[in-house]
Every structure is written in C-alpha cells, then in structure tokens.
Design a protein around this motif. Structure first.
Motif, PDB file in Angstrom:
ATOM      1  N   PHE A 182       0.732  -1.035   0.010  1.00  0.00           N
ATOM      2  CA  PHE A 182       0.144   0.219  -0.392  1.00  0.00           C
ATOM      3  C   PHE A 182       0.821   1.299  -0.156  1.00  0.00           C
ATOM      4  CE2 PHE A 182      -1.544   3.352   2.146  1.00  0.00           C
ATOM      5  CZ  PHE A 182      -3.003   3.104   1.501  1.00  0.00           C
ATOM      6  N   ILE A 183       1.822   1.385   0.312  1.00  0.00           N
ATOM      7  CA  ILE A 183       2.492   2.206   1.002  1.00  0.00           C
ATOM      8  C   ILE A 183       3.811   2.139  -0.498  1.00  0.00           C
ATOM      9  CG2 ILE A 183       5.325   3.105   1.784  1.00  0.00           C
ATOM     10  CD1 ILE A 183       3.955   1.545   4.171  1.00  0.00           C
ATOM     11  N   VAL A 184       4.303   1.615  -1.079  1.00  0.00           N
ATOM     12  CA  VAL A 184       4.826   1.663  -2.374  1.00  0.00           C
ATOM     13  C   VAL A 184       4.189   2.605  -3.735  1.00  0.00           C
ATOM     14  CG1 VAL A 184       5.980  -0.048  -3.879  1.00  0.00           C
ATOM     15  CG2 VAL A 184       6.464  -0.445  -1.267  1.00  0.00           C
ATOM     16  N   GLN A 185       2.760   1.818  -3.527  1.00  0.00           N
ATOM     17  CA  GLN A 185       1.763   1.979  -4.749  1.00  0.00           C
ATOM     18  C   GLN A 185       1.599   3.668  -4.552  1.00  0.00           C
ATOM     19  OE1 GLN A 185      -1.000  -0.228  -6.270  1.00  0.00           O
ATOM     20  NE2 GLN A 185      -1.345  -1.824  -5.017  1.00  0.00           N
ATOM     21  N   SER A 186       1.073   3.884  -3.195  1.00  0.00           N
ATOM     22  CA  SER A 186       1.077   4.962  -3.183  1.00  0.00           C
ATOM     23  C   SER A 186       2.321   6.076  -3.278  1.00  0.00           C
ATOM     24  CB  SER A 186       0.954   5.737  -1.315  1.00  0.00           C
ATOM     25  OG  SER A 186      -0.858   4.473  -1.471  1.00  0.00           O
ATOM     26  N   ALA A 187       3.120   5.850  -3.132  1.00  0.00           N
ATOM     27  CA  ALA A 187       4.703   6.434  -3.668  1.00  0.00           C
ATOM     28  C   ALA A 187       5.170   6.433  -4.920  1.00  0.00           C
ATOM     29  CB  ALA A 187       6.102   6.033  -2.681  1.00  0.00           C
ATOM     30  N   LEU A 188       4.525   5.565  -5.854  1.00  0.00           N
ATOM     31  CA  LEU A 188       4.841   5.584  -6.906  1.00  0.00           C
ATOM     32  C   LEU A 188       3.834   5.238  -8.062  1.00  0.00           C
ATOM     33  CD1 LEU A 188       6.913   2.007  -6.799  1.00  0.00           C
ATOM     34  CD2 LEU A 188       8.460   4.545  -6.890  1.00  0.00           C
ATOM     35  N   LEU A 189       2.888   5.073  -7.816  1.00  0.00           N
ATOM     36  CA  LEU A 189       1.743   5.762  -8.292  1.00  0.00           C
ATOM     37  C   LEU A 189       0.532   5.874  -7.885  1.00  0.00           C
ATOM     38  CD1 LEU A 189       0.942   1.072  -9.388  1.00  0.00           C
ATOM     39  CD2 LEU A 189       2.390   3.103 -10.512  1.00  0.00           C
ATOM     40  N   GLY A 190       0.823   6.959  -7.397  1.00  0.00           N
ATOM     41  CA  GLY A 190      -0.062   7.736  -6.028  1.00  0.00           C
ATOM     42  C   GLY A 190      -1.123   7.586  -5.020  1.00  0.00           C
ATOM     43  N   ARG A 191      -1.201   8.503  -4.327  1.00  0.00           N
ATOM     44  CA  ARG A 191      -2.073   7.342  -3.542  1.00  0.00           C
ATOM     45  C   ARG A 191      -3.431   6.869  -4.277  1.00  0.00           C
ATOM     46  NH1 ARG A 191      -5.986  10.930   0.771  1.00  0.00           N
ATOM     47  NH2 ARG A 191      -6.030   9.911   2.001  1.00  0.00           N
ATOM     48  N   MET A 192      -3.276   5.517  -2.737  1.00  0.00           N
ATOM     49  CA  MET A 192      -4.624   4.457  -2.909  1.00  0.00           C
ATOM     50  C   MET A 192      -5.700   4.789  -1.701  1.00  0.00           C
ATOM     51  SD  MET A 192      -4.837   0.510  -2.230  1.00  0.00           S
ATOM     52  CE  MET A 192      -3.151   0.442  -3.457  1.00  0.00           C
ATOM     53  N   GLU A 193      -7.231   5.278  -2.131  1.00  0.00           N
ATOM     54  CA  GLU A 193      -7.766   4.758  -1.327  1.00  0.00           C
ATOM     55  C   GLU A 193      -8.016   3.901  -0.510  1.00  0.00           C
ATOM     56  OE1 GLU A 193      -9.209   8.147  -0.503  1.00  0.00           O
ATOM     57  OE2 GLU A 193      -8.393   9.224  -1.919  1.00  0.00           O
ATOM     58  N   PRO A 194      -8.435   4.568   1.026  1.00  0.00           N
ATOM     59  CA  PRO A 194      -8.378   3.071   2.108  1.00  0.00           C
ATOM     60  C   PRO A 194      -9.541   2.572   2.056  1.00  0.00           C
ATOM     61  CG  PRO A 194      -7.699   4.917   3.257  1.00  0.00           C
ATOM     62  CD  PRO A 194      -7.959   5.988   1.445  1.00  0.00           C
ATOM     63  N   GLU A 195     -10.722   2.384   1.030  1.00  0.00           N
ATOM     64  CA  GLU A 195     -11.881   2.060   0.906  1.00  0.00           C
ATOM     65  C   GLU A 195     -11.125   1.054   0.120  1.00  0.00           C
ATOM     66  OE1 GLU A 195     -15.240   0.406   0.528  1.00  0.00           O
ATOM     67  OE2 GLU A 195     -14.463   2.586   2.351  1.00  0.00           O
ATOM     68  N   THR A 196     -10.546   1.164  -0.852  1.00  0.00           N
ATOM     69  CA  THR A 196     -10.490   0.567  -1.973  1.00  0.00           C
ATOM     70  C   THR A 196      -9.743  -0.757  -1.213  1.00  0.00           C
ATOM     71  OG1 THR A 196      -9.505   2.417  -3.783  1.00  0.00           O
ATOM     72  CG2 THR A 196      -8.450   0.390  -4.186  1.00  0.00           C
ATOM     73  N   ALA A 197      -8.124  -0.464  -0.316  1.00  0.00           N
ATOM     74  CA  ALA A 197      -7.426  -1.574   0.148  1.00  0.00           C
ATOM     75  C   ALA A 197      -8.507  -1.981   0.920  1.00  0.00           C
ATOM     76  CB  ALA A 197      -7.393  -0.655   1.317  1.00  0.00           C
TER      77      ALA A 197
END
Length: 206
Positions: free
Chosen positions: A173-188
């Motif tokens: 989750f941290i890696v994707q947020s850093a490289l591809l843009g923020r992932m929403e908690p709801e998506t997780a």
C-alpha cells in the motif's frame, strides 16, 4: 542565557526533521547536504549541529521519529482484544497510514522508500526498520489466528504465513502510494474483501 525548556528543544528538533524531510523529498537522501537542511530549517549551523552531529545521525533520527509516530497510531489498532473483520481492518490501518504520510504538502511515502533503500546498506537503519516490521508481523499473525477462530478466514492457512502476506499487503500500500499515486483506504478494504471472498459495505462520505 535563558534556560530552554524540553518543549522548546523538542519543537526545534521537529523543525529540523521537517526541514530534512522536505529536502529528502526534493533531492533524495544522499544528494541532500547538511547545508541545504540548515537553510531549509532557517536556523544557524550551530543550532542544527547542537541537536544532530551530522547527516547520518539526522537520517537515523528522521526514520526513527517517523516510524515511532506511526507505531503510536497503529499499535492501538493492532492490539485490540477483538480486532475488526478483515475488510474493515484493512480500511482502518490504511487510513491511519495515509493520515500519517500526507502532511504539510509532503508525501512521506516517497521518503519511506528512500529509508528502506538506505536500510540495504546501513546496518543501523536496517536493524531499526526490521525491528518495527517484525513487531507488526507478530501482531498481524495474532490477528489472523483470531480471524480464523471467528470464521473470517479459512483455517487452512498457517497464521504465520498469512501474517507475512498481510504485512506485504500494507507495505505494498505504501509502495503503490509512493510510485503510482495515493490509494484510498476504501480501495484497500474492497481489495481485501475480494481476495478472501467476502462481501463488505462500501463506506460513503458524510
């Protein structure tokens, strides 16, 4: 000379660390010089070196402070006697991570990746980072056992193996947020629900 209180000392440390994070985010850890951090902090060299002897010490303090603060947010969620079901748990943990990494116009997820990279060549940083991650993995393994007992997860999986994969999910989750843009908690939350084959109610903003 007036005596400086511990609160004032801590505020000065925080000011220097915030400046270091901003510099690291712009230029990377190793391309950032102490002179740049001093300018960014808007302090004298003597004031900065009073708290940190050099960049190596400052790097370690930045990592330790960040991870310690994050642990303070996550431990109450991880150590509940009755953890939330998997999807709600994923939403809650990732929301806590997001609230911690998005601050002051900075995306600290990017800096986390730099710190993990630093751990590959710096034994002190590696020991610090791995120590935090091992504690999280132990807590997640315990939560998996509870989920299996309550019927949220299949009992076929070994708790320690599932715990390792669950930790990988949150690190990812941290890696994707850093490289591809923020992932929403709801998506997780929805992603975890889909992986384990359960239905979940999608939260909506009030």
């Amino acid at each position: 000379m007036p005596k400086i209180s511990e609160e004032q000392r801590q505020a000065r440390r925080d000011q220097i660390l915030a400046a270091a994070w901003r510099c690291f985010a712009r230029n990377g850890i190793h391309a950032t010089s102490m002179e740049e951090i001093i300018r960014e902090a808007e302090l004298s060299a003597g004031a900065v070196y009073l708290y940190y002897k050099g960049k190596d010490e400052l790097i370690l303090a930045a990592i330790e402070t960040y991870m310690g603060d994050l642990r303070g947010l996550l431990l109450p969620l991880l150590m509940r006697e009755k953890p939330l079901p998997p999807a709600a748990f994923a939403r809650e943990i990732t929301a806590a991570i997001s609230s911690h990494t998005q601050r002051g116009g900075l995306d600290l997820n990017v800096i986390i990746l730099m710190c993990w990279s630093e751990a590959q060549s710096n034994p002190t940083v590696k020991k610090l980072v791995s120590g935090f991650q091992l504690k999280y993995r132990e807590a997640l393994t315990h939560i998996v056992r509870i989920w299996q007992k309550e019927g949220h997860l299949s009992k076929k999986g070994k708790p320690d193996e599932v715990g390792k994969v669950l930790l990988s999910f949150f690190l990812g989750f941290i890696v994707q947020s850093a490289l591809l843009g923020r992932m929403e908690p709801e998506t997780a939350a929805q992603g975890i629900a889909g992986l384990i084959g359960v239905a979940t109610t999608r939260r909506t903003s009030a």
